[in-house]
Design an enzyme around this catalytic site. Structure first.
Site, mmCIF file in Angstrom:
data_model
loop_
_atom_site.group_PDB
_atom_site.id
_atom_site.type_symbol
_atom_site.label_atom_id
_atom_site.label_comp_id
_atom_site.label_asym_id
_atom_site.label_seq_id
_atom_site.Cartn_x
_atom_site.Cartn_y
_atom_site.Cartn_z
ATOM 1 N N LYS A 1 -2.845 5.755 -4.354
ATOM 2 C CA LYS A 1 -4.049 6.571 -4.093
ATOM 3 C C LYS A 1 -3.940 7.959 -4.711
ATOM 4 O O LYS A 1 -2.845 8.540 -4.765
ATOM 5 C CB LYS A 1 -4.262 6.718 -2.579
ATOM 6 C CG LYS A 1 -4.196 5.429 -1.808
ATOM 7 C CD LYS A 1 -4.585 5.597 -0.344
ATOM 8 C CE LYS A 1 -4.178 4.370 0.466
ATOM 9 N NZ LYS A 1 -2.803 4.409 0.943
ATOM 10 N N TYR B 1 2.272 9.930 -0.010
ATOM 11 C CA TYR B 1 3.343 9.402 0.856
ATOM 12 C C TYR B 1 4.716 9.759 0.289
ATOM 13 O O TYR B 1 5.724 9.580 0.947
ATOM 14 C CB TYR B 1 3.248 7.874 1.005
ATOM 15 C CG TYR B 1 1.959 7.361 1.612
ATOM 16 C CD1 TYR B 1 1.033 8.219 2.180
ATOM 17 C CD2 TYR B 1 1.668 5.995 1.625
ATOM 18 C CE1 TYR B 1 -0.154 7.736 2.722
ATOM 19 C CE2 TYR B 1 0.489 5.508 2.172
ATOM 20 C CZ TYR B 1 -0.427 6.387 2.700
ATOM 21 O OH TYR B 1 -1.588 5.909 3.232
ATOM 22 N N ASP C 1 0.828 -1.207 0.000
ATOM 23 C CA ASP C 1 0.000 0.000 0.000
ATOM 24 C C ASP C 1 0.861 1.254 0.000
ATOM 25 O O ASP C 1 1.692 1.441 0.892
ATOM 26 C CB ASP C 1 -0.882 0.004 1.256
ATOM 27 C CG ASP C 1 -1.834 1.182 1.289
ATOM 28 O OD1 ASP C 1 -2.878 1.118 0.611
ATOM 29 O OD2 ASP C 1 -1.520 2.182 1.974
ATOM 30 N N LYS D 1 2.089 -1.277 8.838
ATOM 31 C CA LYS D 1 3.375 -0.755 8.374
ATOM 32 C C LYS D 1 4.466 -1.266 9.300
ATOM 33 O O LYS D 1 4.351 -1.147 10.528
ATOM 34 C CB LYS D 1 3.355 0.779 8.405
ATOM 35 C CG LYS D 1 4.695 1.425 8.067
ATOM 36 C CD LYS D 1 5.502 1.772 9.308
ATOM 37 C CE LYS D 1 6.910 2.236 8.992
ATOM 38 N NZ LYS D 1 7.707 2.463 10.228
ATOM 39 N N SER D 2 5.502 -1.847 8.738
ATOM 40 C CA SER D 2 6.704 -2.085 9.530
ATOM 41 C C SER D 2 7.922 -2.033 8.629
ATOM 42 O O SER D 2 7.914 -2.571 7.533
ATOM 43 C CB SER D 2 6.657 -3.427 10.263
ATOM 44 O OG SER D 2 7.839 -3.517 11.061
ATOM 45 N N HIS E 1 -8.063 8.789 -2.206
ATOM 46 C CA HIS E 1 -7.502 8.772 -0.852
ATOM 47 C C HIS E 1 -8.486 9.292 0.211
ATOM 48 O O HIS E 1 -8.648 8.680 1.267
ATOM 49 C CB HIS E 1 -6.212 9.610 -0.839
ATOM 50 C CG HIS E 1 -5.256 9.254 0.245
ATOM 51 N ND1 HIS E 1 -3.904 9.411 0.128
ATOM 52 C CD2 HIS E 1 -5.445 8.751 1.487
ATOM 53 C CE1 HIS E 1 -3.307 9.016 1.232
ATOM 54 N NE2 HIS E 1 -4.225 8.612 2.070
ATOM 55 N N ARG F 1 9.518 -7.566 12.749
ATOM 56 C CA ARG F 1 8.088 -7.318 12.966
ATOM 57 C C ARG F 1 7.282 -7.646 11.705
ATOM 58 O O ARG F 1 6.150 -8.101 11.796
ATOM 59 C CB ARG F 1 7.861 -5.875 13.427
ATOM 60 C CG ARG F 1 8.223 -5.685 14.903
ATOM 61 C CD ARG F 1 7.820 -4.336 15.435
ATOM 62 N NE ARG F 1 8.649 -3.265 14.928
ATOM 63 C CZ ARG F 1 9.867 -2.977 15.379
ATOM 64 N NH1 ARG F 1 10.390 -3.684 16.378
ATOM 65 N NH2 ARG F 1 10.550 -1.982 14.869
HETATM 66 N N1 LIG Z 1 -5.958 5.672 3.634
HETATM 67 C C1 LIG Z 1 -5.538 6.444 4.595
HETATM 68 O O1 LIG Z 1 -6.034 7.553 4.793
HETATM 69 C C2 LIG Z 1 -4.434 5.955 5.485
HETATM 70 C C3 LIG Z 1 -4.152 6.646 6.669
HETATM 71 C C4 LIG Z 1 -3.115 6.135 7.471
HETATM 72 C C5 LIG Z 1 -2.411 5.000 7.073
HETATM 73 N N2 LIG Z 1 -2.711 4.387 5.889
HETATM 74 C C6 LIG Z 1 -1.983 3.169 5.435
HETATM 75 O O2 LIG Z 1 -2.090 2.188 6.450
HETATM 76 C C7 LIG Z 1 -0.790 1.741 6.810
HETATM 77 C C8 LIG Z 1 -0.760 1.294 8.259
HETATM 78 O O3 LIG Z 1 -1.166 2.334 9.124
HETATM 79 P P1 LIG Z 1 -0.153 3.092 10.126
HETATM 80 O O4 LIG Z 1 1.218 3.028 9.591
HETATM 81 O O5 LIG Z 1 -0.767 4.413 10.404
HETATM 82 O O6 LIG Z 1 -0.272 2.276 11.480
HETATM 83 P P2 LIG Z 1 -0.027 0.753 11.959
HETATM 84 O O7 LIG Z 1 0.304 -0.112 10.830
HETATM 85 O O8 LIG Z 1 -1.176 0.438 12.826
HETATM 86 O O9 LIG Z 1 1.239 0.906 12.917
HETATM 87 C C9 LIG Z 1 2.535 1.139 12.433
HETATM 88 C C10 LIG Z 1 3.464 1.324 13.625
HETATM 89 O O10 LIG Z 1 3.465 0.137 14.415
HETATM 90 C C11 LIG Z 1 4.784 -0.411 14.477
HETATM 91 N N3 LIG Z 1 4.642 -1.871 14.355
HETATM 92 C C12 LIG Z 1 4.450 -2.596 13.229
HETATM 93 N N4 LIG Z 1 4.308 -3.907 13.510
HETATM 94 C C13 LIG Z 1 4.404 -4.011 14.856
HETATM 95 C C14 LIG Z 1 4.326 -5.107 15.753
HETATM 96 N N5 LIG Z 1 4.132 -6.353 15.315
HETATM 97 N N6 LIG Z 1 4.485 -4.845 17.089
HETATM 98 C C15 LIG Z 1 4.699 -3.587 17.517
HETATM 99 N N7 LIG Z 1 4.766 -2.518 16.727
HETATM 100 C C16 LIG Z 1 4.609 -2.718 15.399
HETATM 101 C C17 LIG Z 1 5.561 0.214 13.349
HETATM 102 O O11 LIG Z 1 6.921 0.389 13.668
HETATM 103 P P3 LIG Z 1 8.145 -0.366 12.890
HETATM 104 O O12 LIG Z 1 8.128 0.123 11.469
HETATM 105 O O13 LIG Z 1 9.344 0.090 13.635
HETATM 106 O O14 LIG Z 1 7.880 -1.834 13.012
HETATM 107 C C18 LIG Z 1 4.880 1.598 13.223
HETATM 108 O O15 LIG Z 1 5.411 2.491 14.167
HETATM 109 C C19 LIG Z 1 0.099 2.960 6.500
HETATM 110 O O16 LIG Z 1 1.456 2.621 6.457
HETATM 111 C C20 LIG Z 1 -0.491 3.399 5.191
HETATM 112 O O17 LIG Z 1 -0.015 2.558 4.147
HETATM 113 C C21 LIG Z 1 -3.727 4.841 5.099
#
Ligand SMILES: NC(=O)c1ccc[n+]([C@@H]2O[C@H](COP(=O)([O-])OP(=O)(O)OC[C@H]3O[C@@H](n4cnc5c(N)ncnc54)[C@H](OP(=O)(O)O)[C@@H]3O)[C@@H](O)[C@H]2O)c1
Length: 276
Positions: free
Chosen positions: A76, A51, A46, A232-233, A109, A238
């Protein structure tokens, strides 16, 4: 390598049950993370124009060396490019940055209801799909009312609505609406951005009972809701843990214990949020 199950979308294409998020990676970080994740078994990636890492994501996909047709690459449309012609031009820029012939899943988006041009963009997305430049078209952050409008005005419903979804914000009503309409839910911030959710006593206690990590419990919760999480990681460790969620099952009481009664967003409200 873990084999990820797939959902069938309403347009007949397949969507892996779990993917990799790439915000807020820069190009260099995204290239590493995406290439590594695909090597581990991720097949859904994604990104978004906003981004600013499509170039890195595209390089990561190319470097992974997996047949292109196995990858579901998502990007997006940004708010500043809403409108029919603007969407077609913006897509072309994304495709060039990604370095691909086609995009698998193209999403609007944010709806930006105050701008009021998402239906024009949607007509352009339909054209991109007809032209074979996009396999599946969808939206992100759309409410039931926005989805209804697309259906009424174009007769075409999105294949996917990517929405904020995690145990602090379980979105029961919108998920039920998606299910009734045949729209697949994708979950953004599925781990609540690695926040308090992973330290929540209910989640920790389920993790202990299952012998897995809190992150794995939360991702499993999404899978059992039928939602597609895109954690996201950038860490291979992870990423590997986030993939390893197909070998256990949460019971009904465990599922119920994870979602919170008080609903709290971490991101913007689609009725007013503007991302240009
Ligand atoms: N459509 C939209 O409007 C929208 C908005 C926000 C996000 N998104 C998409 O959704 C994706 C995911 O959302 P997000 O990045 O906001 O939040 P998320 O995936 O819920 O959380 C990411 C965070 O959690 C950490 N993490 C990952 N796996 C882990 C695990 N197993 N244990 C502990 N910590 C962990 C990551 O750090 P590390 O990298 O250090 O592991 C990072 O700091 C984004 O990357 C983006 O592609 C879309």
């Amino acid at each position: 390598m873990i084999d990820i199950p797939q959902h069938s979308l309403n347009d007949g294409t397949k969507l892996p049950a779990l993917g990799l998020g790439t915000w807020p990676m820069d190009d260099a970080e995204a290239e590493e993370a995406v290439a590594g994740a695909i090597g581990l078994g991720f097949r859904l990636v994604d990104t978004a124009t906003n981004y600013r890492n499509e170039t890195g994501v595209g390089r990561g996909v190319a470097r992974a060396g997996v047949p292109r047709e196995e990858i579901v690459l998502t990007t997006k449309l940004p708010g500043r490019h809403h409108g029919y012609e603007e969407t077609l031009a913006s897509f072309e820029e994304s495709r060039r940055r990604l370095g691909v012939d086609y995009v698998d899943l193209y999403l609007i988006h944010w709806p930006l209801p105050r701008v009021g041009r998402f239906v024009d963009s949607w007509r352009a997305m339909i054209k991109l799909r007809e032209d074979g430049l996009v396999r599946s078209i969808g939206v992100s952050n759309f409410t039931a009312e926005h989805l209804d409008r697309l259906e009424k005005e174009t007769g075409v419903l999105p294949s996917v609505n990517q929405i904020e979804l995690h145990p602090l914000f379980p979105q029961e009503e919108l998920r039920a609406f998606h299910e009734a309409k045949g729209v697949r839910t994708e979950s953004w911030s599925p781990l609540g951005r690695g926040s308090a959710i992973l330290a929540d006593p209910a989640v920790v206690s389920v993790a202990e009972a299952q012998g897995v990590t809190p992150g794995q419990v939360v991702l499993r919760w999404h899978l059992q809701l039928g939602a597609v999480p895109i954690p996201k990681s950038s860490s291979p460790l992870r990423q590997r843990a986030n993939l390893d969620v197909f070998g256990f099952e949460l019971g009904p009481a465990q599922m119920a214990a994870i979602a919170h009664r008080t609903h709290r967003r971490l991101g913007g409200d689609p009725e007013v949020h503007e991302e240009f």
